[in-house]
Design a protein around this motif. Structure first.
Motif, PDB file in Angstrom:
ATOM      1  N   VAL A 135       0.878  -1.068   0.152  1.00 30.60           N
ATOM      2  CA  VAL A 135      -0.052   0.115   0.094  1.00 30.60           C
ATOM      3  C   VAL A 135       0.942   1.070  -0.024  1.00 30.60           C
ATOM      4  O   VAL A 135       1.617   1.504   0.777  1.00 30.60           O
ATOM      5  N   ASP A 136       0.894   2.073  -1.124  1.00 34.36           N
ATOM      6  CA  ASP A 136       1.622   3.392  -1.123  1.00 34.36           C
ATOM      7  C   ASP A 136       0.736   4.411   0.043  1.00 34.36           C
ATOM      8  O   ASP A 136      -0.288   4.838  -0.313  1.00 34.36           O
ATOM      9  N   GLU A 137       1.441   4.621   0.914  1.00 33.05           N
ATOM     10  CA  GLU A 137       0.838   5.511   2.037  1.00 33.05           C
ATOM     11  C   GLU A 137       0.742   6.911   1.622  1.00 33.05           C
ATOM     12  O   GLU A 137      -0.461   7.515   2.134  1.00 33.05           O
ATOM     13  N   ALA A 138       1.343   7.504   0.814  1.00 30.99           N
ATOM     14  CA  ALA A 138       1.277   8.822   0.117  1.00 30.99           C
ATOM     15  C   ALA A 138      -0.027   8.806  -0.535  1.00 30.99           C
ATOM     16  O   ALA A 138      -0.860   9.595  -0.583  1.00 30.99           O
ATOM     17  N   ARG A 139      -0.305   7.955  -1.507  1.00 32.53           N
ATOM     18  CA  ARG A 139      -1.754   7.749  -2.173  1.00 32.53           C
ATOM     19  C   ARG A 139      -2.633   7.517  -1.255  1.00 32.53           C
ATOM     20  O   ARG A 139      -3.914   7.970  -1.461  1.00 32.53           O
ATOM     21  N   LEU A 140      -2.587   6.784  -0.206  1.00 30.48           N
ATOM     22  CA  LEU A 140      -3.555   6.618   0.912  1.00 30.48           C
ATOM     23  C   LEU A 140      -3.907   7.619   1.345  1.00 30.48           C
ATOM     24  O   LEU A 140      -5.151   8.093   1.591  1.00 30.48           O
ATOM     25  N   ALA A 141      -2.930   8.564   2.100  1.00 30.74           N
ATOM     26  CA  ALA A 141      -3.338   9.932   2.493  1.00 30.74           C
ATOM     27  C   ALA A 141      -4.102  10.751   1.565  1.00 30.74           C
ATOM     28  O   ALA A 141      -4.892  11.414   2.188  1.00 30.74           O
ATOM     29  N   LYS A 142      -3.582  10.871   0.467  1.00 26.50           N
ATOM     30  CA  LYS A 142      -4.174  11.746  -0.633  1.00 26.50           C
ATOM     31  C   LYS A 142      -5.544  11.526  -0.860  1.00 26.50           C
ATOM     32  O   LYS A 142      -6.635  12.259  -1.223  1.00 26.50           O
ATOM     33  N   ALA A 143      -5.925  10.103  -1.033  1.00 25.98           N
ATOM     34  CA  ALA A 143      -7.420   9.491  -0.896  1.00 25.98           C
ATOM     35  C   ALA A 143      -8.088   9.644   0.240  1.00 25.98           C
ATOM     36  O   ALA A 143      -9.326   9.567   0.392  1.00 25.98           O
ATOM     37  N   GLY A 144      -7.396  10.242   1.299  1.00 29.25           N
ATOM     38  CA  GLY A 144      -8.325  10.610   2.791  1.00 29.25           C
ATOM     39  C   GLY A 144      -8.618   9.262   3.464  1.00 29.25           C
ATOM     40  O   GLY A 144      -9.634   9.417   4.293  1.00 29.25           O
ATOM     41  N   LEU A 145      -7.785   8.175   3.116  1.00 24.21           N
ATOM     42  CA  LEU A 145      -8.108   7.046   3.959  1.00 24.21           C
ATOM     43  C   LEU A 145      -7.031   6.651   4.801  1.00 24.21           C
ATOM     44  O   LEU A 145      -5.723   6.941   4.731  1.00 24.21           O
ATOM     45  N   THR A 146      -7.377   5.651   5.969  1.00 27.92           N
ATOM     46  CA  THR A 146      -6.356   5.142   6.552  1.00 27.92           C
ATOM     47  C   THR A 146      -6.001   3.749   6.213  1.00 27.92           C
ATOM     48  O   THR A 146      -6.810   3.056   5.665  1.00 27.92           O
ATOM     49  N   LEU A 147      -5.029   3.404   6.889  1.00 31.28           N
ATOM     50  CA  LEU A 147      -4.359   1.785   6.545  1.00 31.28           C
ATOM     51  C   LEU A 147      -5.680   1.005   7.201  1.00 31.28           C
ATOM     52  O   LEU A 147      -5.619  -0.227   6.410  1.00 31.28           O
ATOM     53  N   ALA A 148      -6.126   0.982   8.154  1.00 33.42           N
ATOM     54  CA  ALA A 148      -6.947   0.229   8.705  1.00 33.42           C
ATOM     55  C   ALA A 148      -8.246   0.241   7.984  1.00 33.42           C
ATOM     56  O   ALA A 148      -8.759  -0.879   7.630  1.00 33.42           O
ATOM     57  N   GLU A 149      -8.793   1.158   7.520  1.00 38.54           N
ATOM     58  CA  GLU A 149     -10.128   1.176   6.382  1.00 38.54           C
ATOM     59  C   GLU A 149      -9.685   0.519   5.212  1.00 38.54           C
ATOM     60  O   GLU A 149     -10.597  -0.262   4.853  1.00 38.54           O
ATOM     61  N   VAL A 150      -8.503   0.493   4.540  1.00 37.80           N
ATOM     62  CA  VAL A 150      -8.329  -0.418   3.474  1.00 37.80           C
ATOM     63  C   VAL A 150      -8.109  -1.806   3.589  1.00 37.80           C
ATOM     64  O   VAL A 150      -8.036  -2.589   2.888  1.00 37.80           O
ATOM     65  N   SER A 151      -8.447  -2.169   4.830  1.00 40.13           N
ATOM     66  CA  SER A 151      -8.236  -3.551   5.229  1.00 40.13           C
ATOM     67  C   SER A 151      -9.236  -4.430   4.410  1.00 40.13           C
ATOM     68  O   SER A 151      -9.369  -5.508   3.941  1.00 40.13           O
ATOM     69  N   ILE A 152     -10.523  -3.818   4.313  1.00 42.01           N
ATOM     70  CA  ILE A 152     -11.494  -4.346   3.472  1.00 42.01           C
ATOM     71  C   ILE A 152     -11.256  -4.620   2.104  1.00 42.01           C
ATOM     72  O   ILE A 152     -12.261  -5.537   1.654  1.00 42.01           O
ATOM     73  N   VAL A 153     -10.535  -4.148   1.629  1.00 47.30           N
ATOM     74  CA  VAL A 153      -9.870  -4.443   0.110  1.00 47.30           C
ATOM     75  C   VAL A 153      -9.699  -6.014   0.213  1.00 47.30           C
ATOM     76  O   VAL A 153     -10.009  -6.483  -0.853  1.00 47.30           O
ATOM     77  N   ALA A 154      -9.383  -6.562   1.216  1.00 51.04           N
ATOM     78  CA  ALA A 154      -8.843  -7.984   1.327  1.00 51.04           C
ATOM     79  C   ALA A 154      -9.950  -9.098   1.030  1.00 51.04           C
ATOM     80  O   ALA A 154      -9.742 -10.136   0.498  1.00 51.04           O
ATOM     81  N   ASP A 155     -11.133  -8.627   0.838  1.00 54.09           N
ATOM     82  CA  ASP A 155     -12.250  -9.695   0.622  1.00 54.09           C
ATOM     83  C   ASP A 155     -13.443  -8.758   0.074  1.00 54.09           C
ATOM     84  O   ASP A 155     -13.921  -9.088  -1.001  1.00 54.09           O
TER      85      ASP A 155
END
Length: 355
Positions: A135-155
Motif C-alpha cells: 500500500v502506497d501510504e502517500a496515495r492512501l493519505a491523498k485519498a483521505g483513507l487510513t491503513l485500517a480502512e483499506v483492510s476491507i479491500v482484502a475481501d
C-alpha cells in the motif's frame, strides 16, 4: 525474532471470544504484520454463529480482511520489512501445478487467515511473504483513507473485483447485483468502474439509498416485488436506456436462498450468473434454464493476489468509495461488535483496530 502479541480466540460456536497472548515469530519466507485493521465479514459470522466449520480446529482467531505494517521478516522475505500491506484473504502456495497454470483460487495448499491459519482479530499475524499487496501510504493519505480502512479491500472489494473481471463486464454492459450491502455494494461500484450500467436489488431500502449515489442507476426492493415484476422492471429499464435485453451480468452477493432464487430467475439469453455470496441453505432451481438461455453460471472464491493492486487502484483513484461504508471499532470490543453486526445494529463494514 519474536514479538509479544495477542489475539481474540473463538473457542466454541457463539461463545465469547477470549484474548490470549502469543509469540509472533516468522519462519522462512514469512513475515509478521502489525495489524492496522481487520474487517468483520459475513463469513466470520457464519463460523461464529452458524457453526460453519473452519479448517483449523478451534480455538482459532477469526478475521481475513487484514491490513498493517510488516515488522519482522523470516529468511527470504526481508524485502517486505517496514512496508504497509494488505494481506490477501486467500494465500495460494504459488508453487503447485494449479498455481503455475493460473488457477491459484483452487490451490489445494491455499491458506485463508481465520480459517486455515490464525486470523486477523489480533495485534499481529504471521503470514507467508508471497502475494502481499503493498500500500502506497502517500496515495492512501491523498485519498483521505487510513491503513485500517483499506483492510476491507482484502475481501469485500477484491472478491467482487474478481467476479466482475472474470465475468467479462465491459462498457455498455447491464450488470445486476443482488444484495446491495457489504460485498454487494462494492460489486455495484466495481461493475460501474468497468463501464456497466448497474441495477441494485435488496430487501433493505436504506442499503439501496446508500448505494444509489455510488453507481446504482436503478434500485429495486425485492421485498415488495416478485421475480416476474423485477425482471419486467429491468427489461423496461434496459429498453428505455438503450441497453441490451440479452447478455446480462447477474451477481448474487446476498448469500441468501431468496437472493439466489431471484438471481437465477433473471437469466436471459447469453446471461452470466456469478455466485459471490455464500449460504448453507439449499435452493430448488430448474438447471435446464442455463441450457435454454445458452447462459453460464460461475462460482467465485476469493481473488488471486496478483489482482489486488488493480483493485486497490480503484480505491486510491477514487473510482470506488469505501469510506462512506466503513466504521472502525477497538479490537477489545470484538464481542460487542460481533453481536451488533449479527443483529444488524451496525450497518457499515466494521473494522476492528488493535489498541
Amino acid at each position: 525474532m519474536s514479538l509479544q502479541a495477542h489475539r481474540w480466540m473463538m473457542t466454541a460456536v457463539a461463545a465469547p471470544m477470549a484474548r490470549e497472548s502469543f509469540d509472533a515469530a516468522p519462519g522462512a519466507g514469512e513475515v509478521v504484520v502489525a495489524i492496522a485493521g481487520c474487517g468483520v465479514c459475513h463469513t466470520d459470522l457464519g463460523y461464529f454463529y452458524d457453526g460453519v466449520r473452519t479448517k483449523h480446529a478451534l480455538p482459532l482467531a477469526l478475521g481475513h480482511e487484514i491490513s498493517g505494517r510488516v515488522v519482522a521478516c523470516g529468511a527470504g522475505a526481508e524485502s517486505w520489512m517496514g512496508k504497509s500491506v494488505i494481506v490477501p484473504a486467500v494465500l495460494p502456495c504459488g508453487e503447485c501445478d494449479l498455481c503455475k497454470r493460473g488457477l491459484s483460487t483452487i490451490c489445494p495448499q491455499q491458506k485463508m487467515p481465520g480459517n486455515d491459519i490464525q486470523g486477523g482479530f489480533a495485534s499481529h499475524i504471521v503470514v507467508p511473504g508471497r502475494g502481499l499487496c503493498e500500500v502506497d501510504e502517500a496515495r492512501l493519505a491523498k485519498a483521505g483513507l487510513t491503513l485500517a480502512e483499506v483492510s476491507i479491500v482484502a475481501d469485500a472489494l477484491t472478491t467482487p473485483y474478481q467476479a466482475v473481471s472474470r465475468a467479462g463486464v465491459t462498457p455498455g454492459s447491464l450488470a445486476i447485483v443482488i444484495g446491495a450491502g457489504g460485498v454487494g455494494g462494492y460489486c455495484v461500484q466495481v461493475a460501474r468502474a468497468f463501464g456497466a450500467t448497474v441495477v441494485a436489488i435488496d430487501v433493505d431500502d436504506a442499503k439501496l439509498a446508500a448505494i444509489a449515489p455510488h453507481g446504482a442507476s436503478l434500485t429495486l426492493n425485492s421485498r415488495s416485488l416478485d421475480a416476474k415484476a423485477i425482471k419486467a422492471a429491468i427489461q423496461a429499464f434496459a429498453k428505455e436506456h438503450g441497453l441490451r435485453s440479452t447478455e446480462w451480468f447477474i451477481f448474487e452477493c446476498s448469500g441468501t436462498a431468496p437472493g439466489q432464487q431471484t438471481a437465477y430467475s433473471l437469466l436471459v439469453h447469453g446471461a452470466t450468473l456469478s455466485v459471490v455470496g455464500f449460504t448453507m441453505d439449499k435452493v430448488e432451481i430448474r438447471l435446464s434454464n442455463l441450457m435454454a438461455f445458452d447462459a453460464r453460471a460461475i462460482g467465485n472464491w476469493g481473488c488471486p493476489p496478483e489482482a489486488y493492486p488493480a483493485a486497490l487502484d480503484l480505491v486510491l483513484d477514487g473510482r470506488v468509495q469505501i469510506k462512506p461504508f466503513v466504521e472502525t471499532h477497538p479490537l477489545a470490543d470484538i464481542n460487542r461488535v460481533f453481536g451488533a453486526v449479527h443483529h444488524r445494529e451496525i450497518k457499515k463494514r466494521a473494522v476492528m483496530v488493535p489498541g
